[in-house]
Structure formats: C-alpha cells, structure tokens
Enzyme design. Structure first.
Site, PDB file in Angstrom:
ATOM      1  N   ASP A  69     115.205  67.036  50.543  1.00  0.00           N
ATOM      2  CA  ASP A  69     114.477  66.408  49.433  1.00  0.00           C
ATOM      3  C   ASP A  69     115.227  66.657  48.126  1.00  0.00           C
ATOM      4  O   ASP A  69     115.970  67.625  47.987  1.00  0.00           O
ATOM      5  CB  ASP A  69     113.033  66.920  49.359  1.00  0.00           C
ATOM      6  CG  ASP A  69     112.926  68.416  49.155  1.00  0.00           C
ATOM      7  OD1 ASP A  69     113.701  69.169  49.778  1.00  0.00           O
ATOM      8  OD2 ASP A  69     112.070  68.847  48.352  1.00  0.00           O
ATOM      9  N   GLU A 134     111.511  71.402  49.676  1.00  0.00           N
ATOM     10  CA  GLU A 134     112.031  72.538  48.915  1.00  0.00           C
ATOM     11  C   GLU A 134     111.820  72.393  47.421  1.00  0.00           C
ATOM     12  O   GLU A 134     111.542  73.373  46.733  1.00  0.00           O
ATOM     13  CB  GLU A 134     113.519  72.738  49.225  1.00  0.00           C
ATOM     14  CG  GLU A 134     114.039  74.117  48.836  1.00  0.00           C
ATOM     15  CD  GLU A 134     114.467  74.237  47.380  1.00  0.00           C
ATOM     16  OE1 GLU A 134     114.635  75.369  46.913  1.00  0.00           O
ATOM     17  OE2 GLU A 134     114.628  73.204  46.693  1.00  0.00           O
ATOM     18  N   GLU A 135     111.969  71.177  46.907  1.00  0.00           N
ATOM     19  CA  GLU A 135     111.915  71.020  45.444  1.00  0.00           C
ATOM     20  C   GLU A 135     110.538  71.361  44.872  1.00  0.00           C
ATOM     21  O   GLU A 135     110.452  72.006  43.830  1.00  0.00           O
ATOM     22  CB  GLU A 135     112.306  69.587  45.052  1.00  0.00           C
ATOM     23  CG  GLU A 135     113.783  69.274  45.259  1.00  0.00           C
ATOM     24  CD  GLU A 135     114.694  70.038  44.307  1.00  0.00           C
ATOM     25  OE1 GLU A 135     114.206  70.593  43.301  1.00  0.00           O
ATOM     26  OE2 GLU A 135     115.906  70.095  44.574  1.00  0.00           O
TER      27      GLU A 135
END
Ligand code: ZN
Length: 386
Positions: A69, A134-135
């Site tokens: 991502d 993850e972001e």
C-alpha cells in the site's frame, strides 16, 4: 529476459496499480503472479490479504516484509511525472510508492528469485510478503498473519528505505484524543452557552509545553508530541458544545500506553479535558475488520544482536565494506514484530528515505539488484549466527 530487467518490469507494474491502504487487491494479485513466476514452492493470500510466497521448509522461518500500500497523493500537480505512470529517468524508477515500499517488494521477490535459480538451500523457510495496511495501521497485517493465521517467523527483515544500510529500531507512535465539553447555545446569545473551543485553548498550550518534559533516549533523543488536528460541531452559528484535538505522540522504547496516557491525563484533567486512545479503523481488501488501538510501540535491537552481525556479514561479503547501522525516524511493521511480538527484526532496503512520501518518489535501479543479492544471501548467512 535478464533478471534485473524482469525485476524492473515487475516494479513498473506495481507502480501502475493504485494501491491505497485497504485497496491493495490488484497489487496483491500482481505480486502473487510474480511469486509464482519466480518459482516459489507455495504462493497464497492470507486472511488479511497479504501476498505470500514460500521457499523451502527448513527449521528457521525468515520473513521478508515489504508493503504494497502507498500513501495518498495530495497534489498531483507537484509531481514531475504522473504518480501512477512509472518513468525511468537518471537511472531511477519514478512513481508513487517507488521508495515506500514497492521498490522493496521488487527487491525481496527477486532475492527469492536468485535463491531459486542458484538453489541456495539451507535449514530455513523463507517467506516473502507483499504486505497490506502499513501506511494507515503499520503492523496490523503482520499481526494478523502471526496471530490469526498462525505463521510465526523467527526473524523478520523489513525492506523499507535504508539505502542499503541496516536499521535496528524505530520510535513508537500513538494517537491520543483530548476532548472538552461545554454547553451549546445559539451564537446570537453566547452568554447562554459555554464554549468547548475556548476551554480547549489552555489545553492545547499545556500539551505543547509537555514537550519539554518527555522522556529522552540515548539513541532516539526526546519523545515529541504535536496537536495535529482540531474538530468541533459543524455549525458556525452555535456556541460549540464539544471540541476534540488529535495529538500525535512519538515515543521512545520503554514508554507504554499507560505511561503515555497517565502523563497526558495529569496535565489535561485539571483543565477539565478528557483523553483516550482511539481505535484505528482498519478494513482489509478481503473484507476483514482489524480495528485496534492507534498505538504502535517503538523498538530497538541490541547492537550486538546476532541478527545485526549477520546483516553486517552479508553486506561485507557482497560489497567488501561494513554497512552503517542506524534507526528509523518513521514507523514500520516492526512495531508489531519487534515492539509487540518480540521477534528479532532488522531493516534493510534499497530505497532512500529522502524520497519517501514526496513528489520526488523514486528508487535507484542499480540499488534494486544489489538489494536482491543481499536478500538472496542473507538466509544462508543468518544460519551461521543464529
Ligand atoms: Zn513504508
């Protein structure tokens, strides 16, 4: 086609696929196809929608983690090339996510490809993961792999930006919400109400002043906090009955959710404000809800840890000189693997931190195969030290 060219083409394909957090399905499918094409023994998507490939079935389980991502483009007009149009210029591949972290995905997948071509077997199981989420919620997808799907690695290697050097830790972060309440009234008669916004003013000042008192760490320096957001009712003609600010807190290893919250409460409660850690809403592209507290502990691997020795030895074997060993300023999936699960975690990636989350997003195309060589050699080297 030469392996470096295939690696570059794979990266270009990934950049061309928009993959904001929670919308990674197409990038995951593209990664699964590549993991299959390079000859992984097994390829699958886990329940949180991570792309996974396995090589070998030895005793030590090594996980390579790079996320698919990307953060969202704020202003496309600032980009020298369209963010989703992979462009090669001056020896670098430009495009959204090139430095965070699609360059890392291309590097770990092609590290695995080299292992297959050269038959670099050993007493290890290598898992290569194109990670999700993850972001917005670093560590959540990795937690799901470990705790929901029962895959527990012995070692985690994160392919975030390190410019081919090593990282052994990061500061932690958490979000704290601080809220004041008042009494609503029509704005034409403000004396009948009590403004929650005015009550918040001294609270904001006090939260900012706390920076002078936050714990200090010999490696990471001081913790920090910043009031990053303010909200209230969306009615311009009323005395606001509530006001809430978001506080971004960066923590040093050793701080806990309790220590952070109790420090903040000691300051804001005498001013009439309440505080809490909100849940981060997380919906995977597979439809799974993984909401959890917006709390991401820091971590630091001892400099003498054998994992770092193995990382150093791998760099020295390839490039004849020892790598720098540093810590990250930003947060990574290591917040779960090392910060929560206690799994020895090391950072090594081809990307450069200066390009992360900028319109200059790019990764050097010479560094990609160099990183892949590291990932190919590392599982054999780590067996000598762990
Ligand atoms: Zn990243």
């Amino acid at each position: 086609m030469a392996m470096a060219e295939r690696q570059t083409r794979f990266l270009a394909d990934l950049i061309a696929i928009r993959s904001y957090t929670g919308q990674e399905r197409a990038a995951v499918e593209r990664t699964l196809a590549e993991l299959g094409a390079i000859g992984c023994d097994e390829v699958w998507m886990d329940s949180a929608g991570n792309a996974l490939g396995r090589i070998g079935h030895g005793r030590r389980v090594i996980l390579y983690d790079a996320h698919l991502d990307t953060n969202e483009v704020a202003d496309e007009s600032e980009w020298p090339h369209p963010p989703l149009q992979p462009t090669v210029e001056n020896g670098a591949m430009w495009g959204l996510g090139a430095s965070d972290c699609k360059g890392g995905v291309a590097a770990i997948v092609y590290g695995a490809a080299i292992i297959k071509v050269l038959k670099l077997t050993g007493d290890f199981t290598l898992l290569v993961m194109g990670a999700t989420l993850e972001e917005d919620a670093e560590g959540f997808a990795l937690r799901s792999l470990v705790e929901r799907d029962g895959v527990r690695p012995d070692v985690v290697l994160l392919a975030e930006a390190t410019d081919l050097t090593l990282r052994r830790g990061q500061r932690g972060r958490c979000e704290v919400r601080v809220r004041t309440t008042g009494q609503a009234a029509h704005a034409s008669q403000p004396h009948l109400g009590e403004s929650a916004l005015l009550k918040m003013l001294p609270v904001i000042s006090a939260l900012d002043a706390m920076n002078a008192t936050l714990p200090e760490h010999p490696i990471f320096g001081k913790g920090t906090q910043v009031v990053s957001l303010i909200e209230g009712p969306h009615t311009p003609n009323s005395v606001p009955a509530w006001c809430e600010v978001a506080l971004d807190r960066r923590m040093v290893p050793g701080e806990t959710l309790d220590s952070v919250l109790s420090g903040i409460r000691a300051v804001v409660e005498p001013l009439g404000a309440k505080s809490y850690v909100p849940d981060q809403p997380v919906l995977t592209h597979t439809g799974l809800r993984l909401d959890g507290p917006s709390y991401y502990p820091g971590w630091l691997l001892d400099e003498a840890h054998p994992l770092i020795t193995a990382g150093r030895a791998t760099c020295e074997a390839l490039w004849d000189k020892p790598p720098a060993v540093d810590v990250w300023r930003f947060s990574t999936d290591g917040t779960y693997s090392a910060g929560v699960a206690g799994i020895p975690t090391l950072g090594f990636g081809p990307e450069e931190e200066q390009y992360v989350h900028t319109a200059q997003d790019q990764v050097n195309l010479e560094k990609l195969p160099r990183a892949a060589a590291f990932y190919a050699l590392f599982p054999c080297v780590v067996g000598e030290y762990l």
